[in-house]
Design an enzyme around this catalytic site. Structure first.
Site, PDB file in Angstrom:
ATOM      1  N   ALA A  86      43.333  43.781  38.485  1.00 39.23           N
ATOM      2  CA  ALA A  86      43.800  44.700  37.434  1.00 39.23           C
ATOM      3  C   ALA A  86      43.977  46.101  38.014  1.00 39.23           C
ATOM      4  CB  ALA A  86      42.795  44.715  36.293  1.00 39.23           C
ATOM      5  N   ASN A  87      44.249  47.070  37.169  1.00 40.84           N
ATOM      6  CA  ASN A  87      44.330  48.472  37.604  1.00 40.84           C
ATOM      7  C   ASN A  87      43.794  49.369  36.487  1.00 40.84           C
ATOM      8  OD1 ASN A  87      46.636  49.337  35.844  1.00 40.84           O
ATOM      9  ND2 ASN A  87      47.635  47.684  36.982  1.00 40.84           N
ATOM     10  N   HIS A  88      43.864  50.669  36.699  1.00 46.28           N
ATOM     11  CA  HIS A  88      43.172  51.597  35.790  1.00 46.28           C
ATOM     12  C   HIS A  88      43.982  52.013  34.563  1.00 46.28           C
ATOM     13  CE1 HIS A  88      39.815  52.102  38.465  1.00 46.28           C
ATOM     14  NE2 HIS A  88      40.630  52.343  39.468  1.00 46.28           N
ATOM     15  N   SER A  89      45.146  51.443  34.352  1.00 47.11           N
ATOM     16  CA  SER A  89      45.981  51.928  33.237  1.00 47.11           C
ATOM     17  C   SER A  89      45.316  51.671  31.883  1.00 47.11           C
ATOM     18  CB  SER A  89      47.352  51.246  33.287  1.00 47.11           C
ATOM     19  OG  SER A  89      48.072  51.577  32.131  1.00 47.11           O
TER      20      SER A  89
END
Ligand code: PMT
Length: 411
Positions: free
Chosen positions: A220-223
């Site tokens: 995943a990522n931090h968005s």
């Protein structure tokens, strides 16, 4: 290279000339800044009626506001000369702006509690309300405040997000009252929502994709989706029919259709299906570039040792949108960069064959992922470049759609 800054020019603020503005002031250290806000509103030709709460009077004096405003400062619900003051103010107001708005005011307003003149006036109006919260970071981040803010946003209250900076007691963090220019811009926008996207079909993507490794783990990522949601709200306010393709589990926004997705593949399929009917597509989602070739059907066991996860590229939705673009369709991408920000953004503009790339430096503290604030450079064709300085994601969204509107019908 054309360089412009997005600073809420005076012509945007002209709409405040002649408007009746109730200026609510609550009890926080930032209350002194509302004197400057009052002065600027008066300079712009607004008719300003200040309403100060009991605790505001511990920080600033009614005499200062009375001397500068169009009417004397109001401080009590029980004014014998004007026994139904709250309904008069509520009906007379073209706009109510509360700056600063404390946790108490936000909580009472969200729950319809009319405890004093200001809360009662807020409940007695159908005019647009601009709320400018200011408090310590811990309070601002508290779930109760965030839930109340969500409720108020859902009801159409214009929220001017607090900034990061020096707070009372020398602390530094998010929660400082937004700059007066930003508040004035929001006031003007609330009075004259542009309807320049009326009849347009707009698709916006928001949030970060999740690429499954096994049934419990993912890449995943931090968005947080905040930038995408701000874009959706701005497009809706301008009269567009908006569909938000989102990975984020947030209450849906009124008047906006939401399509939930999880992975880059699902996002690709949803956006491309919707893009057939769209006049404008804005890709604010942080889409994974790679995903595991295979997803394990059972949870990977630690005792089996370190797993070897082989990755493959995901489909590039934005590049595909650029390839399939119909005449007249406007395609906007974002670029999240940590180095050579402008050069990398310019490369994406060219490679993905889109109209605009909104570049943000996600290594900048207090901006980009997750923050309520962002700072971007909008890159367009023929070396066009618009710098939008650090500000609320709603301001960034507004600047992006100002630029989109200028492109409609150009190709
Ligand atoms: O969500 P927030 O917490 O508010 O944070 C906002 C944000 C930082 C996520 C947002 O402002 C932003 O920059 N979004 C784009 C993030 C990103 O994926 O950038 P990128 O440089 O990796 O991709 C360039 C563009 O191609 C993006 O429009 C992206 O949506 C698109 N893309 C990327 C990969 C892929 N497989 N398909 C795509 O469509």
């Amino acid at each position: 290279m054309t360089i412009e800054s997005h600073d809420g020019s005076s012509s945007d603020l002209d709409v405040l000339n002649g408007a009746t503005v109730v200026l609510g002031v609550t009890g926080g250290i930032a209350a002194y800044k509302s004197v400057e806000l009052l002065r600027r509103l008066m300079d712009l030709g607004a008719y300003v009626i200040p309403v100060l709460t009991e605790s505001a009077l511990r920080f600033v004096g009614a005499a200062t506001f009375s001397a500068l405003a169009s009417e004397t400062a109001k401080t009590s619900l029980f004014d014998l000369t004007d026994p139904i003051l709250h309904t008069r103010l509520g009906q007379q107001a073209d706009l109510i702006v509360v700056a600063p708005a404390t946790a108490r005011l936000i909580g009472e307003y969200a729950h319809g509690i009319s405890r004093d003149l200001l809360t009662t006036t807020l409940i007695a109006t159908v005019a647009p309300v601009v709320l400018c919260p200011a408090m310590h970071t811990e309070m601002w981040n508290h779930v109760s405040i965030q839930e109340n803010m969500e409720t108020l946003r859902r009801r159409g209250v214009f929220v001017v997000e607090p900034e990061r900076g020096r707070l009372a007691g020398g602390d530094i963090g998010e929660g400082r009252l937004a700059a007066v220019d930003v508040i004035l811009e929001a006031c003007a926008r609330s009075l004259a929502p542009k309807r320049d996207l009326a009849g347009k079909n707009v698709v916006i993507s928001a949030g970060g994709t999740r690429e499954a490794i096994d049934p419990v783990r993912f890449i995943a990522n931090h968005s947080s989706g905040k930038q995408g949601y701000a874009l959706a709200e701005d497009a809706r306010r301008r009269g567009a029919q908006v569909t938000l393709v989102t990975t984020v589990d947030r209450p849906s926004l009124p008047g906006i259709e939401t399509v939930s997705v999880d992975s880059a593949q699902q996002l690709f399929e949803a956006v491309l299906r919707l893009a057939d009917q769209a006049d404008i597509v804005v890709m604010a989602a942080a889409v994974a570039d790679f995903r595991p070739v295979a997803t394990a059907t059972q949870k990977l066991k630690k005792r089996a040792g370190i797993p070897e996860i082989i990755l493959e590229p995901t489909p590039d939705t934005l590049a595909e949108l650029g390839r399939r673009r119909r005449p007249g369709q406007v395609i906007v991408g974002f670029a999240a960069e940590t180095e050579d920000v402008i050069a990398n953004g310019a490369r994406k503009l060219k490679d993905k064959r889109v109209d605009l790339i909104v570049v943000n430096d996600v290594s900048q503290e207090g901006a980009g992922f997750h923050s309520d604030l962002n700072a971007v450079v909008i890159l367009g064709q023929n070396d066009r470049r618009i710098d939008v300085g650090l500000g609320p994601k709603s301001t960034i969204a507004h600047a992006v759609f100002d630029e989109v509107v200028s492109l409609i019908g150009k190709h």
